[in-house]
Design a protein around this motif. Structure first.
Motif, PDB file in Angstrom:
ATOM      1  N   VAL A 204     -32.383 -18.184 -63.130  1.00  0.00           N
ATOM      2  CA  VAL A 204     -32.697 -19.253 -62.455  1.00  0.00           C
ATOM      3  C   VAL A 204     -31.658 -19.719 -61.838  1.00  0.00           C
ATOM      4  O   VAL A 204     -31.326 -19.938 -60.612  1.00  0.00           O
ATOM      5  N   ALA A 205     -31.025 -20.005 -62.880  1.00  0.00           N
ATOM      6  CA  ALA A 205     -29.304 -21.220 -62.536  1.00  0.00           C
ATOM      7  C   ALA A 205     -28.409 -20.402 -62.195  1.00  0.00           C
ATOM      8  O   ALA A 205     -28.002 -21.661 -61.722  1.00  0.00           O
ATOM      9  N   GLN A 206     -28.742 -19.019 -62.663  1.00  0.00           N
ATOM     10  CA  GLN A 206     -27.151 -18.833 -62.049  1.00  0.00           C
ATOM     11  C   GLN A 206     -27.662 -18.653 -61.149  1.00  0.00           C
ATOM     12  O   GLN A 206     -26.282 -18.595 -59.562  1.00  0.00           O
ATOM     13  N   ASP A 207     -28.687 -18.566 -60.198  1.00  0.00           N
ATOM     14  CA  ASP A 207     -28.931 -18.560 -58.825  1.00  0.00           C
ATOM     15  C   ASP A 207     -28.919 -19.546 -57.831  1.00  0.00           C
ATOM     16  O   ASP A 207     -28.254 -19.367 -57.231  1.00  0.00           O
ATOM     17  N   CYS A 208     -29.524 -20.438 -59.304  1.00  0.00           N
ATOM     18  CA  CYS A 208     -28.629 -22.220 -58.452  1.00  0.00           C
ATOM     19  C   CYS A 208     -27.571 -22.392 -58.038  1.00  0.00           C
ATOM     20  O   CYS A 208     -27.317 -22.935 -56.952  1.00  0.00           O
ATOM     21  N   VAL A 209     -26.416 -21.168 -58.907  1.00  0.00           N
ATOM     22  CA  VAL A 209     -25.494 -21.879 -58.889  1.00  0.00           C
ATOM     23  C   VAL A 209     -24.662 -20.573 -58.011  1.00  0.00           C
ATOM     24  O   VAL A 209     -23.816 -21.332 -56.679  1.00  0.00           O
ATOM     25  N   ALA A 210     -25.239 -20.077 -57.475  1.00  0.00           N
ATOM     26  CA  ALA A 210     -24.647 -19.511 -55.763  1.00  0.00           C
ATOM     27  C   ALA A 210     -24.980 -19.488 -55.173  1.00  0.00           C
ATOM     28  O   ALA A 210     -24.137 -19.367 -53.961  1.00  0.00           O
ATOM     29  N   SER A 211     -26.012 -20.104 -54.437  1.00  0.00           N
ATOM     30  CA  SER A 211     -26.680 -21.026 -53.620  1.00  0.00           C
ATOM     31  C   SER A 211     -25.295 -22.264 -53.338  1.00  0.00           C
ATOM     32  O   SER A 211     -25.748 -22.219 -51.988  1.00  0.00           O
ATOM     33  N   TRP A 243     -19.956 -20.637 -61.754  1.00  0.00           N
ATOM     34  CA  TRP A 243     -19.571 -21.265 -60.991  1.00  0.00           C
ATOM     35  C   TRP A 243     -17.548 -20.675 -61.193  1.00  0.00           C
ATOM     36  O   TRP A 243     -17.530 -20.594 -59.972  1.00  0.00           O
ATOM     37  N   GLY A 244     -16.858 -20.422 -61.310  1.00  0.00           N
ATOM     38  CA  GLY A 244     -16.084 -19.471 -61.999  1.00  0.00           C
ATOM     39  C   GLY A 244     -16.244 -18.198 -61.193  1.00  0.00           C
ATOM     40  O   GLY A 244     -14.878 -17.264 -60.989  1.00  0.00           O
ATOM     41  N   ASP A 245     -17.550 -17.848 -61.551  1.00  0.00           N
ATOM     42  CA  ASP A 245     -17.872 -16.128 -61.434  1.00  0.00           C
ATOM     43  C   ASP A 245     -17.838 -16.331 -59.543  1.00  0.00           C
ATOM     44  O   ASP A 245     -17.395 -14.545 -59.305  1.00  0.00           O
ATOM     45  N   HIS A 246     -17.784 -17.326 -59.235  1.00  0.00           N
ATOM     46  CA  HIS A 246     -17.486 -16.861 -57.262  1.00  0.00           C
ATOM     47  C   HIS A 246     -19.157 -15.511 -56.720  1.00  0.00           C
ATOM     48  O   HIS A 246     -18.457 -15.602 -56.328  1.00  0.00           O
ATOM     49  N   ARG A 247     -20.230 -16.207 -57.985  1.00  0.00           N
ATOM     50  CA  ARG A 247     -20.783 -15.287 -56.873  1.00  0.00           C
ATOM     51  C   ARG A 247     -21.992 -16.166 -56.236  1.00  0.00           C
ATOM     52  O   ARG A 247     -21.812 -17.265 -55.832  1.00  0.00           O
ATOM     53  N   VAL A 248     -22.583 -15.299 -55.223  1.00  0.00           N
ATOM     54  CA  VAL A 248     -23.133 -16.009 -54.129  1.00  0.00           C
ATOM     55  C   VAL A 248     -24.328 -15.591 -53.312  1.00  0.00           C
ATOM     56  O   VAL A 248     -24.850 -14.464 -54.324  1.00  0.00           O
ATOM     57  N   ARG A 249     -24.802 -15.657 -52.555  1.00  0.00           N
ATOM     58  CA  ARG A 249     -26.426 -15.549 -52.299  1.00  0.00           C
ATOM     59  C   ARG A 249     -26.827 -16.009 -51.644  1.00  0.00           C
ATOM     60  O   ARG A 249     -26.500 -17.391 -51.356  1.00  0.00           O
ATOM     61  N   GLY A 250     -28.049 -15.681 -49.834  1.00  0.00           N
ATOM     62  CA  GLY A 250     -28.903 -16.305 -48.758  1.00  0.00           C
ATOM     63  C   GLY A 250     -29.484 -16.691 -50.264  1.00  0.00           C
ATOM     64  O   GLY A 250     -29.826 -16.524 -51.086  1.00  0.00           O
ATOM     65  N   SER A 251     -31.118 -17.073 -49.160  1.00  0.00           N
ATOM     66  CA  SER A 251     -32.007 -17.795 -49.333  1.00  0.00           C
ATOM     67  C   SER A 251     -33.476 -16.465 -49.345  1.00  0.00           C
ATOM     68  O   SER A 251     -32.564 -15.670 -47.710  1.00  0.00           O
ATOM     69  N   ASP A 252     -34.006 -16.257 -49.564  1.00  0.00           N
ATOM     70  CA  ASP A 252     -34.756 -14.875 -49.999  1.00  0.00           C
ATOM     71  C   ASP A 252     -36.197 -14.970 -49.925  1.00  0.00           C
ATOM     72  O   ASP A 252     -36.012 -15.639 -51.349  1.00  0.00           O
ATOM     73  N   GLN A 253     -36.665 -14.040 -50.159  1.00  0.00           N
ATOM     74  CA  GLN A 253     -38.175 -14.404 -51.478  1.00  0.00           C
ATOM     75  C   GLN A 253     -37.808 -14.238 -53.349  1.00  0.00           C
ATOM     76  O   GLN A 253     -37.040 -13.284 -52.962  1.00  0.00           O
ATOM     77  N   ARG A 254     -37.855 -15.199 -53.717  1.00  0.00           N
ATOM     78  CA  ARG A 254     -37.897 -14.432 -55.277  1.00  0.00           C
ATOM     79  C   ARG A 254     -39.427 -14.453 -55.481  1.00  0.00           C
ATOM     80  O   ARG A 254     -40.269 -15.583 -55.755  1.00  0.00           O
ATOM     81  N   ARG A 255     -39.132 -13.755 -56.943  1.00  0.00           N
ATOM     82  CA  ARG A 255     -40.379 -13.947 -57.531  1.00  0.00           C
ATOM     83  C   ARG A 255     -40.423 -14.149 -58.753  1.00  0.00           C
ATOM     84  O   ARG A 255     -39.072 -13.843 -59.736  1.00  0.00           O
ATOM     85  N   LYS A 256     -40.479 -15.298 -59.759  1.00  0.00           N
ATOM     86  CA  LYS A 256     -39.654 -16.296 -60.213  1.00  0.00           C
ATOM     87  C   LYS A 256     -41.408 -16.307 -61.554  1.00  0.00           C
ATOM     88  O   LYS A 256     -42.718 -16.665 -60.938  1.00  0.00           O
ATOM     89  N   GLN A 257     -41.547 -16.568 -63.135  1.00  0.00           N
ATOM     90  CA  GLN A 257     -41.454 -16.228 -63.670  1.00  0.00           C
ATOM     91  C   GLN A 257     -42.256 -17.658 -64.293  1.00  0.00           C
ATOM     92  O   GLN A 257     -40.672 -18.565 -65.057  1.00  0.00           O
TER      93      GLN A 257
END
Length: 311
Positions: A204-211, A243-257
């Motif tokens: 979840v945290a990495q997704d936040c950074v990528a967003s 943040w230094g990894d420079h990974r990105v993602r867009g908005s989509d559907q995510r299943r979270k626990q």
């Protein structure tokens, strides 16, 4: 040049320090700059091996992970010198044809391709003084109409602008937080209760950074991005590293626990919808599969949640 395209350069660019690195050193964090293109290309190249793109392994030892510059140049049909200049932030005005070739060579997904185009494009128009973001009244009525479905409205940097009572019951009492702390990325790293809510906090945290990285590419001069990245880089080592990894993602559907302290564990689908009249805002809704334990947990939560708490 052996048939390689070399689009040339319109002149050197002044390199700018990365926000996270500068903030970690205690300096004032500069706004994300167009040198993000150079950083992103280097990071993306490091994540791709020869086998990933159909190149044979020549057996020579690699000093760093990923493709060599000459391999990227070969795949993108540009000169090695041009790749060097791009990765050193010394070339501007990169054509769409070259950017598409680089994206193909680096096997970028849609989000990575969008980010590459954003950071390589012209700087956005200068913004005036920042103004508080407002949520359209019809959208506020939608939040209330969703009733027992947790929902909220997020700004471009994941600022929580409005929510219903179920969102507050599921995640946290947003109304009790100072307005400047109502941010999903900030909560993910600096709020222990928020962290414990997720069964897979790291993802979840990495997704936040990528967003957030995606937003930095869209608007590198956004003062909210600068402030948020600067604060989190100083206060959290995980954020600084990701943040230094420079990974990105867009908005989509995510299943979270989720592991809720009152309703217990539940698996929810998190869906994001851009507002037609305000495409910079997102309506986020949390739903459970019909007949699932998560649906029962949400019903229990709806009975427990106070009727107040929406905004």
């Amino acid at each position: 040049m052996s048939g390689r395209r070399d689009p040339g350069s319109t002149g050197p660019r002044r390199p700018a320090a990365d926000v996270g690195r500068a903030a970690a050193r205690g300096a004032t964090a500069p706004a994300p700059s167009r040198s993000s293109l150079a950083d992103f290309l280097r990071a993306s190249r490091a994540r791709v091996g020869p086998a990933d793109v159909g190149l044979p392994d020549d057996g020579r030892p690699r000093r760093v992970p990923g493709l060599r510059r000459e391999e990227l140049a070969q795949l993108a049909n540009v000169s090695v010198d041009y790749v060097v200049r791009l990765e050193q932030g010394r070339s501007t005005g990169v054509s769409r044809q070259v950017l598409d070739a680089l994206a193909d060579a680096l096997a970028l997904d849609d989000a990575g391709r969008d980010y590459l185009l954003a950071v390589a494009g012209p700087p956005p128009r200068r913004r005036g003084a920042a103004t508080p973001q407002s949520v359209p009244a019809p959208t506020l009525r939608v939040l209330e109409a969703l009733g027992d479905t947790p929902a909220m409205v997020l700004g471009p940097c994941s600022d929580i602008l409005a929510w219903n009572r179920m969102a507050a019951a599921l995640i946290t009492d947003f109304g009790a937080l100072p307005p400047e702390h109502r941010n999903m990325v900030r909560l993910a790293f600096l709020d222990p209760a928020f962290r414990s809510l997720y069964g897979a906090w790291g993802r979840v945290a990495q997704d936040c950074v990528a967003s957030l990285r995606m937003q930095a590419g869209r608007d590198p001069d956004d003062p909210r991005v600068t402030a948020l990245v600067g604060e989190l880089s100083v206060k959290d080592a995980d954020f600084r590293r990701w943040w230094g990894d420079h990974r990105v993602r867009g908005s989509d559907q995510r299943r979270k626990q989720y592991v809720h302290p009152v309703a217990g564990p539940m698996v929810l689908d998190v869906q994001r919808f851009a507002l037609l009249e305000r495409p910079d805002l997102m309506l986020v809704a949390y739903t459970a599969e019909p007949g699932s334990e998560a649906e029962a947990a949400l019903r229990f939560l709806a009975g427990w949640a106070p009727r107040a708490g929406a905004a």
